[in-house]
Design a protein around this motif. Structure first.
Motif, PDB file in Angstrom:
ATOM      1  N   VAL A  37       0.866  -1.180   0.000  1.00  0.00           N
ATOM      2  CA  VAL A  37       0.000   0.000   0.000  1.00  0.00           C
ATOM      3  C   VAL A  37       0.900   1.226   0.000  1.00  0.00           C
ATOM      4  O   VAL A  37       1.932   1.225   0.672  1.00  0.00           O
ATOM      5  CB  VAL A  37      -0.910   0.004   1.243  1.00  0.00           C
ATOM      6  N   ARG A  45      -4.444   6.580   1.163  1.00  0.00           N
ATOM      7  CA  ARG A  45      -3.707   5.353   0.882  1.00  0.00           C
ATOM      8  C   ARG A  45      -4.241   4.690  -0.381  1.00  0.00           C
ATOM      9  O   ARG A  45      -5.442   4.689  -0.629  1.00  0.00           O
ATOM     10  CB  ARG A  45      -3.827   4.377   2.055  1.00  0.00           C
ATOM     11  N   GLU A  46      -3.335   4.136  -1.134  1.00  0.00           N
ATOM     12  CA  GLU A  46      -3.696   3.439  -2.357  1.00  0.00           C
ATOM     13  C   GLU A  46      -3.202   2.003  -2.273  1.00  0.00           C
ATOM     14  O   GLU A  46      -2.011   1.766  -2.046  1.00  0.00           O
ATOM     15  CB  GLU A  46      -3.100   4.116  -3.592  1.00  0.00           C
ATOM     16  N   PHE A  47      -4.102   1.080  -2.479  1.00  0.00           N
ATOM     17  CA  PHE A  47      -3.732  -0.325  -2.472  1.00  0.00           C
ATOM     18  C   PHE A  47      -3.083  -0.645  -3.806  1.00  0.00           C
ATOM     19  O   PHE A  47      -3.721  -0.556  -4.844  1.00  0.00           O
ATOM     20  CB  PHE A  47      -4.973  -1.186  -2.248  1.00  0.00           C
ATOM     21  N   PRO A 110      -7.074  -1.527   2.208  1.00  0.00           N
ATOM     22  CA  PRO A 110      -6.072  -1.520   3.284  1.00  0.00           C
ATOM     23  C   PRO A 110      -6.623  -1.942   4.644  1.00  0.00           C
ATOM     24  O   PRO A 110      -5.911  -2.603   5.416  1.00  0.00           O
ATOM     25  CB  PRO A 110      -5.604  -0.062   3.301  1.00  0.00           C
TER      26      PRO A 110
END
Length: 126
Positions: A37, A45-47, A110
């Motif tokens: 992540v 947040r970016e997976f 996440p």
């Protein structure tokens, strides 16, 4: 319980490559689904990517598909993220995450992951 330690971040020019590693403690690493992540300043947040406990299933965000490759070595208790053709927009802190695997499916949010590393900074210059 598992403890995660990331390494391999750094500064790279656009178009370059980096390989992140995440070393896990404990003897049951193969029981965990593993993910990466990232979080850029001021962004959510970016997976980015994930891999099932067996390694047979993988997931990639559209933003990294075709450029990043996730893999794992259960004998070494380590998961990797090979990042090629890096772009300035890949700049972020990259976190390794783990959750106990109940199947070969891969959660893609996440909040589904219970254990986190401290993060490693990746900076891509233009």
């Amino acid at each position: 319980q598992v403890q995660l330690v990331e390494s391999g971040g750094g500064l790279v020019q656009a178009g370059g490559s980096l390989r992140l590693s995440c070393a896990a403690s404990g003897r049951t690493f193969s029981s965990y689904t593993m993910g990466w992540v990232r979080q850029a300043p001021g962004k959510e947040r970016e997976f980015v990517a994930a891999i099932s406990w067996s390694g047979s299933n993988t997931y990639y965000a559209d933003s990294v598909k075709g450029r990043f490759t996730i893999s794992r070595d259960n004998a070494k208790n380590t998961v990797y993220l090979q990042m090629n053709s890096l772009k300035p927009e890949d700049t972020a802190v990259y976190y390794c995450a783990a959750r106990l695997a109940y199947s070969d499916s891969i959660p893609r949010i996440p909040s589904a992951y219970d254990y986190w590393g401290q993060g490693t900074q990746v900076t891509v210059s233009s």
